[in-house]
Design an enzyme around this catalytic site. Structure first.
Site, PDB file in Angstrom:
ATOM      1  N   PRO A  35       0.625  -1.284  -0.378  1.00  0.00           N
ATOM      2  CA  PRO A  35      -0.177   0.275   0.060  1.00  0.00           C
ATOM      3  C   PRO A  35       0.713   1.021  -0.193  1.00  0.00           C
ATOM      4  CG  PRO A  35      -0.564  -1.670   1.875  1.00  0.00           C
ATOM      5  CD  PRO A  35       0.374  -2.140   0.996  1.00  0.00           C
ATOM      6  N   HIS A  36       0.418   2.037  -0.351  1.00  0.00           N
ATOM      7  CA  HIS A  36       1.394   3.434  -0.878  1.00  0.00           C
ATOM      8  C   HIS A  36       0.143   4.847  -1.416  1.00  0.00           C
ATOM      9  CE1 HIS A  36       1.294   1.380  -4.546  1.00  0.00           C
ATOM     10  NE2 HIS A  36       1.447   3.311  -5.258  1.00  0.00           N
TER      11      HIS A  36
END
Length: 147
Positions: free
Chosen positions: A66-67
């Site tokens: 996730p980013h």
């Protein structure tokens, strides 16, 4: 990019109990904000959820990256969490995910962001590193695995 420069003990947790994609992103957002006063938990969650709506960051083999981009952040921050049990994260291989390596990057660092993601993905493609992270009992164990 040196992974050691962006990970820290206070942003690493093992065997987090949760059962949904949204809940793990809430936990990650809380960890990010806990020891970083410049980071707002709700803003982090919104950024991560927005990215997930574009397509899952589950890259396969039980791993997700996730980013999100954050306004006002001046350096890259990583949050590393393992979950027990693994959870459905809509990964590309349809397998549940138990390793979450989250990157928060400054809003204006597009090129650096892509390089950091590539470095992390490369490190997480190492089977021994992944095996060690999965066996980790403490945050220290995760940090050592990433060295």
């Amino acid at each position: 990019m040196d992974i050691q420069a962006i990970v820290s003990l206070d942003r690493t947790e093992c065997a987090v109990q949760c059962n949904s994609k949204k809940r793990i992103l809430e936990i990650i957002s809380g960890i990010a904000a806990k020891n970083n006063p410049e980071i707002d938990e709700a803003v982090v969650l919104s950024s991560l959820m927005s990215r997930e709506r574009m397509g899952s960051t589950g890259i396969g083999n039980g791993i997700a990256l996730p980013h999100g981009r954050l306004e006002g952040l001046d350096h890259v921050i990583a949050i590393v969490v393992t979950s027990k049990p693994a959870i459905d994260f809509d990964a590309i291989d349809s397998k549940p995910v138990d390793i979450f390596f989250t990157l928060l990057v400054p809003q204006d660092q597009t090129e650096g962001h892509l390089q950091t993601l590539a470095t992390v993905a490369g490190k997480l493609s190492d089977k021994e590193t992944i095996k060690t992270i999965r066996k980790a009992q403490t945050s220290d164990d995760i940090i050592r695995a990433l060295q």
